[in-house]
Design a protein around this motif. Structure first.
Motif, short mmCIF file in Angstrom:
data_model
loop_
_atom_site.label_atom_id
_atom_site.label_comp_id
_atom_site.label_asym_id
_atom_site.label_seq_id
_atom_site.Cartn_x
_atom_site.Cartn_y
_atom_site.Cartn_z
N GLY A 141 0.81 -1.21 0.00
CA GLY A 141 0.00 0.00 0.00
C GLY A 141 0.85 1.26 0.00
O GLY A 141 0.33 2.37 -0.16
N LEU A 142 2.16 1.09 0.18
CA LEU A 142 3.09 2.22 0.14
C LEU A 142 4.00 2.08 -1.07
O LEU A 142 4.49 0.99 -1.36
CB LEU A 142 3.94 2.24 1.42
CG LEU A 142 3.16 2.48 2.71
CD1 LEU A 142 4.06 2.24 3.92
CD2 LEU A 142 2.57 3.87 2.76
N ARG A 143 4.24 3.18 -1.77
CA ARG A 143 5.14 3.16 -2.92
C ARG A 143 6.59 3.13 -2.44
O ARG A 143 6.97 3.87 -1.53
CB ARG A 143 4.93 4.42 -3.78
CG ARG A 143 3.57 4.56 -4.41
CD ARG A 143 3.51 5.80 -5.28
NE ARG A 143 3.79 7.00 -4.50
CZ ARG A 143 2.88 7.73 -3.88
NH1 ARG A 143 1.61 7.37 -3.92
NH2 ARG A 143 3.22 8.81 -3.19
N HIS A 167 3.90 10.44 2.89
CA HIS A 167 4.44 10.72 1.56
C HIS A 167 4.31 9.57 0.57
O HIS A 167 4.33 9.80 -0.65
CB HIS A 167 5.93 11.10 1.67
CG HIS A 167 6.14 12.46 2.25
ND1 HIS A 167 6.14 12.70 3.60
CD2 HIS A 167 6.35 13.66 1.65
CE1 HIS A 167 6.34 13.99 3.82
NE2 HIS A 167 6.47 14.59 2.66
N GLN A 168 4.23 8.34 1.05
CA GLN A 168 4.33 7.19 0.15
C GLN A 168 3.03 6.40 -0.03
O GLN A 168 3.01 5.43 -0.77
CB GLN A 168 5.42 6.23 0.66
CG GLN A 168 6.80 6.84 0.75
CD GLN A 168 7.30 7.37 -0.59
OE1 GLN A 168 7.55 8.55 -0.75
NE2 GLN A 168 7.42 6.48 -1.56
N TYR A 169 1.96 6.82 0.63
CA TYR A 169 0.72 6.05 0.52
C TYR A 169 0.19 6.11 -0.92
O TYR A 169 0.06 7.19 -1.50
CB TYR A 169 -0.33 6.57 1.50
CG TYR A 169 -1.63 5.82 1.44
CD1 TYR A 169 -1.66 4.43 1.53
CD2 TYR A 169 -2.84 6.50 1.28
CE1 TYR A 169 -2.85 3.73 1.47
CE2 TYR A 169 -4.04 5.81 1.21
CZ TYR A 169 -4.04 4.43 1.31
OH TYR A 169 -5.22 3.75 1.24
N SER A 170 -0.13 4.95 -1.47
CA SER A 170 -0.59 4.87 -2.86
C SER A 170 -2.06 5.25 -3.01
O SER A 170 -2.51 5.57 -4.11
CB SER A 170 -0.39 3.44 -3.40
OG SER A 170 -1.27 2.55 -2.74
N GLY A 171 -2.81 5.19 -1.93
CA GLY A 171 -4.23 5.52 -1.99
C GLY A 171 -5.10 4.40 -2.51
O GLY A 171 -6.30 4.55 -2.67
N GLN A 172 -4.50 3.23 -2.78
CA GLN A 172 -5.25 2.15 -3.41
C GLN A 172 -5.38 0.89 -2.56
O GLN A 172 -6.06 -0.04 -2.96
CB GLN A 172 -4.59 1.78 -4.74
CG GLN A 172 -4.57 2.93 -5.71
CD GLN A 172 -3.84 2.59 -6.99
OE1 GLN A 172 -3.30 1.51 -7.15
NE2 GLN A 172 -3.82 3.53 -7.92
N ASP A 173 -4.74 0.82 -1.42
CA ASP A 173 -4.76 -0.41 -0.64
C ASP A 173 -4.47 -0.05 0.81
O ASP A 173 -4.04 1.06 1.11
CB ASP A 173 -3.67 -1.37 -1.18
CG ASP A 173 -3.87 -2.81 -0.71
OD1 ASP A 173 -4.82 -3.07 0.04
OD2 ASP A 173 -3.06 -3.66 -1.09
#
Length: 197
Positions: A141-143, A167-173
């Protein structure tokens, strides 16, 4: 010490201290969404809590057939030896790991596959560490792209965990990050942050 954590999305971790000088950390992500993911994560957590060995390769090999009745999971297991100042690790799926210090940070991921599904190839690797090094494990869930620039600052584990999620959350999971400050003579400091999609 056995410290399990699991949030509703199916991301979780287990920390187990053993042999007086070793600390094993497992971070995992149950596949799928909702109850299916949670059931897979709960199964892996329970396997970790009752495993006959905490060596990364052995733990994953032990867990694999027991996970077949679930949707499966991605996972990374790291064993920190405070006496030898070495870490061994093995992973299956897309759990990522960063380790090192402000001067040099390395990135590793597990072998492709799903724990509990078909054949998997487990490869255990090791690396040395020094007092004050940081170990970061996170779910997908983090890039990971752009992560390293966040690590070249003198932040506490709790500050670093928060900054990574911001800063790294993908917003999708769902997302989980576990940040450890590693020391030979005193307790390893562990902080986590989670985001529920």
């Amino acid at each position: 010490m056995k410290h399990p954590f699991l949030h509703q999305g199916g991301d979780g971790y287990v920390i187990h201290e053993h042999s007086g000088h070793q600390l094993s950390i497992a971070v995992f992500d149950g596949l799928g969404h909702g109850e299916r993911a949670v059931c897979a994560a709960e199964a892996f957590r329970d396997i970790c809590m009752n495993a006959p060995s905490y060596e990364p390769h052995r733990l994953l090999a032990f867990a694999h057939p027991h996970m077949r009745r679930t949707a499966g999971a991605a996972c990374m297991v790291v064993n920190l030896d405070r006496k030898k100042r070495t870490a061994s690790y093995a992973g299956i799926g897309n759990i990522s790991m960063f380790f090192g210090n402000q001067d040099q940070m390395k990135w590793r991921t597990g072998n492709s596959g799903i724990l509990g599904y078909r054949q998997i190839h487990i490869r255990e690797m090791s690396f040395p560490w020094e007092d004050g090094d940081v170990l970061i494990l996170h779910t997908d869930g983090l890039r990971k792209e752009g992560m390293k620039h966040l690590l070249h600052h003198n932040r506490s584990p709790s500050e670093l965990a928060k900054v990574i999620c911001e800063h790294q959350y993908s917003g999708q999971d769902d997302a989980l990050v576990l940040v450890c400050s590693v020391h030979a003579q005193r307790a390893v400091k562990v902080e986590e942050e989670t985001i529920r999609a």
